[in-house]
Design an enzyme around this catalytic site. Structure first.
Site, PDB file in Angstrom:
ATOM      1  N   CYS A  36     -46.401 -20.680 -25.588  1.00 23.65           N
ATOM      2  CA  CYS A  36     -47.364 -20.330 -26.340  1.00 23.65           C
ATOM      3  C   CYS A  36     -48.518 -19.693 -25.703  1.00 23.65           C
ATOM      4  CB  CYS A  36     -47.966 -21.666 -27.172  1.00 23.65           C
ATOM      5  SG  CYS A  36     -49.363 -21.398 -28.143  1.00 23.65           S
ATOM      6  N   CYS A  63     -54.473 -24.605 -24.881  1.00 21.44           N
ATOM      7  CA  CYS A  63     -55.104 -25.914 -25.234  1.00 21.44           C
ATOM      8  C   CYS A  63     -54.747 -26.807 -24.035  1.00 21.44           C
ATOM      9  CB  CYS A  63     -54.180 -26.400 -26.307  1.00 21.44           C
ATOM     10  SG  CYS A  63     -54.481 -25.071 -27.775  1.00 21.44           S
ATOM     11  N   CYS A  82     -51.789 -29.317 -23.937  1.00 25.53           N
ATOM     12  CA  CYS A  82     -50.284 -28.893 -24.254  1.00 25.53           C
ATOM     13  C   CYS A  82     -49.431 -28.567 -23.395  1.00 25.53           C
ATOM     14  CB  CYS A  82     -50.789 -28.029 -25.368  1.00 25.53           C
ATOM     15  SG  CYS A  82     -49.264 -27.563 -26.222  1.00 25.53           S
ATOM     16  N   CYS A 114     -40.412 -31.336 -42.042  1.00 25.42           N
ATOM     17  CA  CYS A 114     -41.358 -30.635 -41.514  1.00 25.42           C
ATOM     18  C   CYS A 114     -41.124 -29.932 -40.139  1.00 25.42           C
ATOM     19  CB  CYS A 114     -42.691 -31.602 -41.101  1.00 25.42           C
ATOM     20  SG  CYS A 114     -43.338 -32.318 -42.556  1.00 25.42           S
ATOM     21  N   CYS A 156     -43.155 -28.921 -44.833  1.00 31.29           N
ATOM     22  CA  CYS A 156     -44.439 -28.856 -44.086  1.00 31.29           C
ATOM     23  C   CYS A 156     -44.366 -27.996 -43.053  1.00 31.29           C
ATOM     24  CB  CYS A 156     -44.879 -30.307 -43.594  1.00 31.29           C
ATOM     25  SG  CYS A 156     -44.170 -31.688 -44.748  1.00 31.29           S
ATOM     26  N   CYS A 192     -53.359 -31.100 -43.615  1.00 31.94           N
ATOM     27  CA  CYS A 192     -52.979 -32.067 -42.757  1.00 31.94           C
ATOM     28  C   CYS A 192     -53.709 -31.769 -41.509  1.00 31.94           C
ATOM     29  CB  CYS A 192     -51.637 -32.308 -42.206  1.00 31.94           C
ATOM     30  SG  CYS A 192     -51.206 -33.196 -40.881  1.00 31.94           S
ATOM     31  N   ARG A 201     -53.054 -40.972 -39.573  1.00 27.33           N
ATOM     32  CA  ARG A 201     -51.615 -41.003 -39.031  1.00 27.33           C
ATOM     33  C   ARG A 201     -51.901 -41.282 -37.415  1.00 27.33           C
ATOM     34  NH1 ARG A 201     -49.167 -36.155 -40.593  1.00 27.33           N
ATOM     35  NH2 ARG A 201     -48.403 -37.658 -42.357  1.00 27.33           N
TER      36      ARG A 201
HETATM   37  S1  SF4 Z   1     -51.610 -26.699 -29.079  1.00 30.56           S
HETATM   38 FE1  SF4 Z   1     -49.887 -25.787 -27.466  1.00 30.56          FE
HETATM   39  S2  SF4 Z   1     -48.446 -24.742 -29.004  1.00 30.56           S
HETATM   40 FE2  SF4 Z   1     -50.432 -25.142 -30.355  1.00 30.56          FE
HETATM   41  S3  SF4 Z   1     -51.619 -23.428 -30.009  1.00 30.56           S
HETATM   42 FE3  SF4 Z   1     -52.205 -24.854 -28.558  1.00 30.56          FE
HETATM   43  S4  SF4 Z   1     -50.796 -24.287 -26.657  1.00 30.56           S
HETATM   44 FE4  SF4 Z   1     -50.030 -23.402 -28.586  1.00 30.56          FE
END
Ligand code: SF4
Length: 344
Positions: A61, A65, A68, A105, A136, A196, A268
């Site tokens: 990705c 984040c 992540c 989901c 989902c 959600c 959740r």
């Molecule tokens: S949480 Fe992870 S998968 Fe989702 S946008 Fe951020 S880096 Fe990408």
């Protein structure tokens, strides 16, 4: 489970940060008593919705984040996988249905779906619906047109988290803004899908930031139907790998205040359950959590074994919540699959 007739008719959307901070700061027993009382007014306190999530596209990705392992900016050893073929996704959905699922989901590690991806995800939604399952998805940011396309394909729920307070957000993510996230939630609502949305606790944020996250969620024009509260999973290789331990009671406080602010929503327990013991699970259920992820994997982080959850349910006298879908027959021992999660 429907709300009992005694549940108050109106939900508030005008919480001040100070009010929420005051709730978080209540003596623990006072807070739990209040949250549990609200919980009982809206839900059967002995029912918990059980959900799981299939990763249809893993890793690589472009977003940053900081929590992540799916971000391509961090070396976490995660093996990236391309978008799964529609047939394979539907085979998993069929297997889920055979094991009693009523909802299926799908999550993809994208900034947002590209035009070339849309026909495939639309086919997945349609296929899942044709199996008689609710659907989902969590795919990242959506434009108005994409939200409409997914809704028209029959998508029931869309997950998109706010993660933390607007003030702390820049410490965690720089590649998309808070208002980008709110825009996606708006598009999802306008398209008629259920929302959600939740966040993550334990990323170094203050209690005021937790209040800020909950304020944002509770003051949306409609409360999200599902509110995942994640506890940070410190993944080696991510910037938050060495984050300090979170006081478990602060996590429970966050659950309790989410229950008070959004009394009719499913709150959740999501990522981070692996590091929570049985006593903490039981406290979270008492505080108002009434949905968990069930299964061996929650996207890419470990999740407690499903049978451990069922064994604890039995010891606590908790039943998995049962739901029926229009086109699917009720089944005797259902598992439930639901959107949401750590990603996005
Ligand atoms: S949480 Fe992870 S998968 Fe989702 S946008 Fe951020 S880096 Fe990408």
């Amino acid at each position: 489970m429907n709300a009992p007739a005694t549940a108050p008719a109106t939900l508030r959307h005008d919480w001040s940060r100070g009010e929420i901070e005051a709730l978080l700061a209540l003596p623990f027993n006072d807070l739990l008593f209040r949250a549990h009382s609200v919980h009982r007014a809206y839900f059967d306190p002995n029912e918990v919705q059980v959900s799981t999530l299939l990763s249809i596209k893993t890793g690589a990705c472009p977003e940053d984040c900081a929590y992540c392992p799916q971000s391509n900016r961090y070396d976490t050893g995660l093996e990236a996988e391309k978008l799964m073929e529609v047939d394979k996704v539907l085979a998993q959905a069929q297997a889920a249905k055979s094991s009693g699922a009523t909802r299926f989901c799908m999550g993809a590690a994208w900034r947002s779906p590209k035009a070339r991806d849309m026909p495939y995800v639309v086919a997945m939604v349609k296929g899942v619906r044709e199996l008689g399952l609710e659907s989902c998805m969590t795919l990242g940011m959506l434009t108005e047109a994409q939200a409409k396309e997914l809704a028209e394909a029959g998508l029931d729920y869309y997950n998109h988290n706010l993660d933390t307070s607007p003030e702390y957000y820049g410490e965690v993510i720089t590649t998309r803004t808070y208002s980008d996230r709110l825009d996606t939630l708006g598009h999802v609502r306008e398209a008629g899908m259920k929302v959600c949305s939740g966040g993550i606790v334990g990323m170094g944020e203050s209690q005021r930031d937790r209040a800020g996250l909950l304020q944002q969620l509770a003051n949306l024009p409609e409360h999200p139907e599902s509110v995942p509260i994640n506890m940070l999973v410190r993944v080696e290789g991510t910037p938050l790998a060495d984050e300090a331990d979170l006081d478990p009671f602060d996590f429970i406080r966050t659950i309790a205040v989410a229950r008070i602010l959004m009394p009719a929503s499913h709150v959740r327990l999501s990522a981070g359950r692996e590091s929570m013991n049985e006593q903490m699970h039981a406290l979270a259920y008492f505080a108002g959590a009434n949905s968990i992820f069930y299964g061996e994997k929650l996207l890419t982080t470990p999740n407690p074994q499903a049978n451990a959850d069922m064994a604890l349910f039995q010891r606590l006298g908790i039943r998995p919540e049962q739901r029926e879908v229009d086109s699917a027959p009720a089944v005797p021992t259902p598992q439930f699959y639901d959107a949401a999660a750590v990603a996005h």
